[in-house]
Design an enzyme around this catalytic site. Structure first.
Site, PDB file in Angstrom:
ATOM      1  N   SER A 293       0.817  -1.201   0.000  1.00 24.25           N
ATOM      2  CA  SER A 293       0.000   0.000   0.000  1.00 24.25           C
ATOM      3  C   SER A 293       0.863   1.269   0.000  1.00 24.25           C
ATOM      4  CB  SER A 293      -0.949  -0.030   1.204  1.00 24.25           C
ATOM      5  OG  SER A 293      -1.850   1.040   1.181  1.00 24.25           O
ATOM      6  N   TYR A 294       0.753   2.102   1.045  1.00 23.68           N
ATOM      7  CA  TYR A 294       1.510   3.353   1.095  1.00 23.68           C
ATOM      8  C   TYR A 294       3.007   3.099   1.191  1.00 23.68           C
ATOM      9  CZ  TYR A 294       2.068   8.372   1.878  1.00 23.68           C
ATOM     10  OH  TYR A 294       2.388   9.699   1.735  1.00 23.68           O
TER      11      TYR A 294
END
Length: 397
Positions: A293-294
């Site tokens: 994800s991030y």
């Protein structure tokens, strides 16, 4: 009718009955008198519940939960999974309870990283003074000295901390699904050094003093337009809170302020800091990243800031549902070309595992992680195998 008598103040009921008995009025007058009394009573207010104190246990035992032999969180008495709605119609209290349990689980995972994975905790910044805010990462004993290969793990944003992929999965499914522990154990077995980043540990919270609370609420030096806009937002927020929080006496939370950790005030800063002080200093010929994800965005930012170093040191990167964007992050052509050759992004999809998935971005291949299993569920052997196969100089698992 009995319901209304139960919620009325006994003294009020006595007075009403005394009035009705005088002169023995007919049924119509009795009904009119009762309606008049009820019209003066705020039934919604009477039906509200007092919110319990926002005080919760600080151990799993206090919550009466434990992890069983399968790594599943279960109630010690009933054997049932975690129940969010512990108290009906008390959503905020239930949410605070869930968050308190989450903090305990974070500490539990930290202990597992040290006790089961045999990682050591390393304080950041490396030259931190005694009184300044600090963060930390975890690494294996051979992380900096292993001459062959090093695995670096970066989780996504939100409440997760070092060693976790998703708190929700830990609580609702099991430790293997929601933590990085299976990756770490497999990597250790296969002779990797390991570094576990902690990119969301960016600040510590301290309670505001009375003077600080007064100063923040005063804001007399702010422009009138800004104050009006802030007041409007606060009123709207209060209106929404009052609508959803059906409590007579809601608990007041402590006001806190954030003290940011030097050189680690964001996931991007943290990733660059760990690169500069640890990863780039490691002896490993081949460095592999798994970024969820991030964490993928943080890695791309690292590439932008340290392009030559990353290209020289990193063999391959396995993204899982990465939210990086080479256009918004302004990654140059040479970075995009390197990513096409050395990175792969496993994404949620209805396609079979590893099937190609169309992408709008000209960076790295996107392949299916299948819809039935989020990327956190990917077979770690398969993921790390693909990660290694992206380069001829990597040793196959």
């Amino acid at each position: 009718m009995n319901f209304y008598f139960n919620i009325l103040n006994p003294l009020t009921v006595w007075a009403m009955m005394a009035q009705l008995q005088q002169g023995v009025p007919d049924e119509k007058e009795k009904t009119t008198a009762l309606k008049d009394l009820l019209s003066r009573i705020d039934l919604d207010e009477l039906m509200k519940k007092d919110e319990p104190p926002l005080e919760f246990p600080d151990t799993l035992e206090g919550f009466e939960y434990s992890f069983n032999e399968k790594g599943q969180l279960r109630h010690v008495k009933t054997g049932e999974p975690f129940v969010f709605n512990y108290r009906e119609d008390l959503h905020r209290w239930n949410q605070k309870r869930y968050e308190a349990l989450g903090e305990i689980i974070t500490k539990h995972v930290y202990r597992l990283l040290e006790d089961e994975c045999h990682l050591k905790k390393v304080t950041l910044p490396v030259d931190a003074t005694e009184n300044e805010p600090k963060s930390f990462i975890f690494m294996s004993e051979d992380a900096l000295t292993n001459p062959d290969k090093l695995l670096v793990l970066i989780h996504g944003n939100g409440v997760v901390r070092a060693g976790q992929w998703a708190r929700r999965l830990i609580i609702n499914e099991d430790l293997d699904s929601g933590t990085q522990i299976p990756y770490i154990k497999k990597a250790t077995e296969e002779g990797y050094g390991v570094i576990v980043l902690n990119p969301n540990e960016n600040y510590i919270e301290v309670e505001k003093t009375k003077a600080q609370v007064q100063l923040s609420s005063d804001s007399s030096d702010e422009p009138a337009e800004k104050r009006e806009r802030k007041d409007k937002i606060q009123k709207e927020t209060k209106k929404r809170r009052d609508f959803y929080e059906k409590y007579r006496n809601p608990q007041k939370e402590k006001e806190t302020m954030q003290m940011y950790i030097r050189d680690n005030g964001s996931p991007e800063e943290h990733t660059i800091y760990v690169w500069d002080h640890f990863i780039s200093q490691s002896a490993a010929e081949n460095v592999f990243f798994v970024a969820h994800s991030y964490g993928g965005l943080a890695f791309v930012e690292l590439m932008i800031q340290r392009e030559a170093e990353v290209k020289n040191k990193v063999t391959a990167v396995a993204f899982t549902d990465s939210v990086h964007n080479v256009w918004h992050q302004e990654a140059g052509k040479t970075i995009r070309e390197w990513m096409r050759e050395n990175c792969c992004n496993w994404v949620s999809s209805s396609e079979p595992l590893d099937a190609s998935v169309e992408s709008m971005l000209p960076d790295c291949p996107r392949v299916s992680a299948v819809a039935q299993a989020k990327p956190e569920h990917l077979l770690r052997q398969n993921l790390m195998h693909h990660c290694n196969c992206n380069s001829d100089k990597a040793q196959s698992l």
